[in-house]
Enzyme design. Structure first.
Site, PDB file in Angstrom:
ATOM      1  N   GLU A 126      22.158  40.256   2.809  1.00 59.03           N
ATOM      2  CA  GLU A 126      23.430  39.682   3.065  1.00 59.03           C
ATOM      3  C   GLU A 126      23.344  38.762   4.176  1.00 59.03           C
ATOM      4  O   GLU A 126      23.071  39.189   5.271  1.00 59.03           O
ATOM      5  CB  GLU A 126      24.590  40.609   2.932  1.00 59.03           C
ATOM      6  CG  GLU A 126      25.971  39.821   3.051  1.00 59.03           C
ATOM      7  CD  GLU A 126      27.109  40.970   2.789  1.00 59.03           C
ATOM      8  OE1 GLU A 126      27.988  40.236   2.407  1.00 59.03           O
ATOM      9  OE2 GLU A 126      26.793  42.026   3.388  1.00 59.03           O
ATOM     10  N   LYS A 136      30.474  35.665  -3.467  1.00 60.78           N
ATOM     11  CA  LYS A 136      30.870  37.353  -3.474  1.00 60.78           C
ATOM     12  C   LYS A 136      32.291  37.173  -4.323  1.00 60.78           C
ATOM     13  O   LYS A 136      33.238  36.889  -3.657  1.00 60.78           O
ATOM     14  CB  LYS A 136      30.844  37.716  -2.092  1.00 60.78           C
ATOM     15  CG  LYS A 136      30.896  39.142  -1.771  1.00 60.78           C
ATOM     16  CD  LYS A 136      30.827  39.323  -0.295  1.00 60.78           C
ATOM     17  CE  LYS A 136      30.822  40.801  -0.089  1.00 60.78           C
ATOM     18  NZ  LYS A 136      30.631  41.250   1.323  1.00 60.78           N
ATOM     19  N   CYS A 163      26.752  42.779  -1.916  1.00 54.30           N
ATOM     20  CA  CYS A 163      27.384  43.977  -1.218  1.00 54.30           C
ATOM     21  C   CYS A 163      28.425  44.537  -1.897  1.00 54.30           C
ATOM     22  O   CYS A 163      28.183  45.402  -2.623  1.00 54.30           O
ATOM     23  CB  CYS A 163      27.616  43.469   0.302  1.00 54.30           C
ATOM     24  SG  CYS A 163      27.756  44.781   1.449  1.00 54.30           S
TER      25      CYS A 163
END
Length: 367
Positions: free
Chosen positions: A119, A193, A230
């Site tokens: 990330e 994300k 994540c």
């Protein structure tokens, strides 16, 4: 014992069990008595020693069937930053580029087809500082920023698909984004994300917006891939949607610290692989990053624990890379295993998506 002195759980287990105990532990914990290690080239081992990074390689088989095997190699890179966080931003980024290029060169020499970085890989994870303007030079365009230009050349040179998670600047709006670069060095697309944490110092909502692209699956030359960035790994429906959209491999590039759920780092993506009958690849950054805020001169230290690993659709998994060292994990996989596991367990056939959809709709309407 200092938490940073624990190189890996795998090392602790290996050093404290005899051969028969270890075999049984591996059967229960990893799903197979043997880790199925791939032999690495002597040049790879020499490069790892020279540059002080770890390289490990494993494989997953599938049963023989009418279809020919669909074998590819995936590479995962975990790495620390290089320069102190108070150095000029362009120098920090260039130093990371220099380090990562060596790792990509090694991945290519080992035949990696698809490679994923951690990330926001070209920068320190400054999102714990509460400051934004001071770091704006790290935000870049997805399709022609410094990271894309750097990786595009390597992707073309090695005919490699590269997943590049970055901090995206789209006309002044920031996003936590994973860019997919095809084997010709072209921009293939991106995923943003979907789920943003606001837990402790992980206050990402202060920096960028939740993703607005949904759950894209990219049909590359080698496999159908997706990226669950994540914090998205904590959301089961996020994983589900990538599976419904046809993913064979889902990458989870992360930046997470020991106090933020290390106990379930080895569980969530493994569960997702089992529940959705695809391969999952977990990549976490490594090393310690120290920041001094401009306001109040407060010092903030963050230490990441690496431990990158891969899980197959049948739940078998590789050992993880270390908690404290730069590394490259190479995994050979037969994608036919995805269909074989689907047929065996029948999860898709027995799913009650219509019932879930009805009850989710009811919950959202407040009935």
């Amino acid at each position: 014992m200092d938490v940073q002195q624990v190189r890996s759980l795998d090392e602790i287990i290996k050093n404290n069990l005899n051969s028969e105990q270890l075999k049984e532990y591996n059967r229960i914990h990893y799903g197979r008595t043997d880790h199925c290690e791939l032999k690495l080239q002597d040049s790879t081992l020499a490069a790892g020693k020279e540059h002080d990074f770890e390289v490990a390689a494993f494989y997953f088989d599938a049963a023989k069937e009418v279809r020919p095997p669909k074998i590819i190699k995936v590479g995962l890179i975990q790495h620390s930053i290089v320069l102190p966080t108070n150095e000029p931003i362009d120098k920090q980024r260039d130093a990371i580029f220099f380090k990562v290029e060596k790792l990509i060169d090694i991945a290519a020499s080992e035949g990696v087809n698809i490679l994923c970085l951690q990330e926001t890989w070209p920068m320190p994870f400054f999102l714990c500082t509460g400051e934004k303007e001071e770091w704006k030079e790290f935000a870049e365009a997805a399709d022609n920023g410094p990271s894309f230009q750097f990786l595009s050349k390597l992707a073309k040179k090695y005919k490699m698909i590269i997943v590049s998670p970055i901090l995206e600047n789209d006309n002044g709006v920031w996003w936590n984004t994973a860019v997919v670069i095809d084997e010709n060095g072209n921009y293939l697309g991106k995923h943003r994300k979907n789920h943003l944490p606001s837990v402790g110092s992980f206050s990402e909502t202060a920096y960028y917006l939740p993703g607005n692209i949904g759950h894209p699956v990219f049909e590359t030359k080698y496999a159908k891939i997706a990226i669950n960035i994540c914090y998205g790994r904590h959301h089961a429906l996020n994983w589900l949607m990538f599976g419904l959209n046809g993913a064979e491999i889902v990458f989870n590039p992360a930046a997470t610290v020991p106090e933020f759920g290390e106990s379930f780092w080895g569980i969530e993506t493994r569960n997702a692989a089992i529940a959705n009958s695809y391969f999952t690849c977990s990549i976490n950054r490594v090393g310690t990053e120290v920041f001094t805020t401009k306001v109040g001169q407060k010092e903030i230290t963050r230490s990441f624990y690496g431990s990158s690993y891969v899980t197959a659709p049948n739940g078998h998994r590789t050992p993880g890379l270390s908690r404290d060292k730069d590394g490259l994990l190479v995994v050979e996989m037969d994608l036919n295993l995805c269909r074989q596991v689907k047929d065996h367990w029948g999860f898709n056939m027995t799913a009650r998506l219509d019932m879930y959809a009805k009850e989710i709709k009811k919950s959202l309407s407040g009935e």
